[in-house]
Design an enzyme around this catalytic site. Structure first.
Site, PDB file in Angstrom:
ATOM      1  N   LYS A  83       0.854  -1.188   0.000  1.00  0.00           N
ATOM      2  CA  LYS A  83       0.000   0.000   0.000  1.00  0.00           C
ATOM      3  C   LYS A  83       0.890   1.237   0.000  1.00  0.00           C
ATOM      4  CE  LYS A  83      -4.420   1.037   2.239  1.00  0.00           C
ATOM      5  NZ  LYS A  83      -5.129   0.982   3.523  1.00  0.00           N
TER       6      LYS A  83
HETATM    7  O1  G3P Z   1      -7.656   1.810   5.370  1.00  0.00           O
HETATM    8  C1  G3P Z   1      -7.981   3.092   4.955  1.00  0.00           C
HETATM    9  C2  G3P Z   1      -9.318   3.634   5.383  1.00  0.00           C
HETATM   10  O2  G3P Z   1     -10.297   2.681   5.212  1.00  0.00           O
HETATM   11  C3  G3P Z   1      -9.341   4.372   6.671  1.00  0.00           C
HETATM   12  O3  G3P Z   1     -10.648   4.706   7.078  1.00  0.00           O
HETATM   13  O4  G3P Z   1     -12.237   5.524   8.772  1.00  0.00           O
HETATM   14  O5  G3P Z   1      -9.788   5.995   9.077  1.00  0.00           O
HETATM   15  O6  G3P Z   1     -11.104   7.153   7.310  1.00  0.00           O
HETATM   16  P1  G3P Z   1     -10.959   5.906   8.118  1.00  0.00           P
END
Ligand code: G3P
Length: 219
Positions: A83
């Protein structure tokens, strides 16, 4: 639409994997930090739980270091997807890693322009962040729609992962818009599996069955 789980917590992964619906896992530095354990060990253990793409994020920000880190991460297991953040340096790294045959997931995507650049650099996956776009008052799902439409129009094979999913509406709309994959937090998976009418239905079936068996026994 395929489901990945967005977590580095092994118990969460194990529980949802038992439903037979998990096709992959995504992690990020914040999710790994939350577990308070060694990065490589956690990633390795995840590969034992799910046989599908496991995204592990680099923790460096210049192309040379991202490439080195990416190669090292990819050596952990055949299912590791490196990633990489959507930056100019990130694009350079993706271009080199993809030529090496290493799968990449370009993360922190907030626009169609970024998704197009990532796809053209050779990314296997792009991860547009729905929730974080909504957080600043814009429409995260509209961003997903644009990316899906453009990728279909141009026959782009890079797969789209709806990320930063905060609720079941995000999941349903991503599916309706034609997104390839949604990476979903544990809490949202639990919400997806439940409906108050299902609970109510089970309750009345159980009650009726108990009454029926009592009646039969007393005959
Ligand atoms: O893995 C990346 C993403 O899904 C993070 O989500 O909720 O931290 O914006 P969030």
């Amino acid at each position: 639409m395929e489901f990945f789980i967005d977590t580095a917590n092994l118990e969460e992964i194990q529980e949802i994997a038992q439903w037979g619906i998990l096709r992959g896992v995504t992690t990020n530095p914040s999710l790994i930090a939350k577990e308070g354990r060694d990065f490589r060990t956690v990633v390795q253990e995840i590969t034992d739980l799910v046989d599908g793409p496991i995204s592990a994020e680099v923790n460096s920000y210049d192309a040379k270091s991202m490439i080195e880190e990416g190669r090292e991460l990819a050596s952990i297991h055949k299912n590791i997807v490196v990633k990489i953040p959507m930056t100019e340096e990130g694009l350079k790294a993706v271009s080199v890693l993809s030529k090496d045959g290493i799968k990449t997931n370009v993360t922190l995507i907030f626009s169609l322009n970024q998704a197009l650049l990532a796809a053209n650099s050779g990314a296997t996956f792009v991860s547009p962040f729905i929730g974080r776009i909504d957080d600043i008052g814009y429409d995260g799902l509209a961003c997903i729609e644009e990316i899906v439409d453009a990728f279909i129009t141009h026959g782009i094979e890079t797969r789209i992962i709806a990320a930063s999913i905060r609720n079941i509406l995000h999941v349903n709309q991503s599916a309706l818009l034609g997104c390839d994959i949604a990476t979903i937090p544990y809490k949202v998976f639990k919400q997806m599996a439940h409906h108050p009418l299902t609970d109510k239905g089970i309750e009345s079936f159980q009650k009726d069955w108990e009454q029926h068996t009592k009646k039969v026994e007393n005959k």
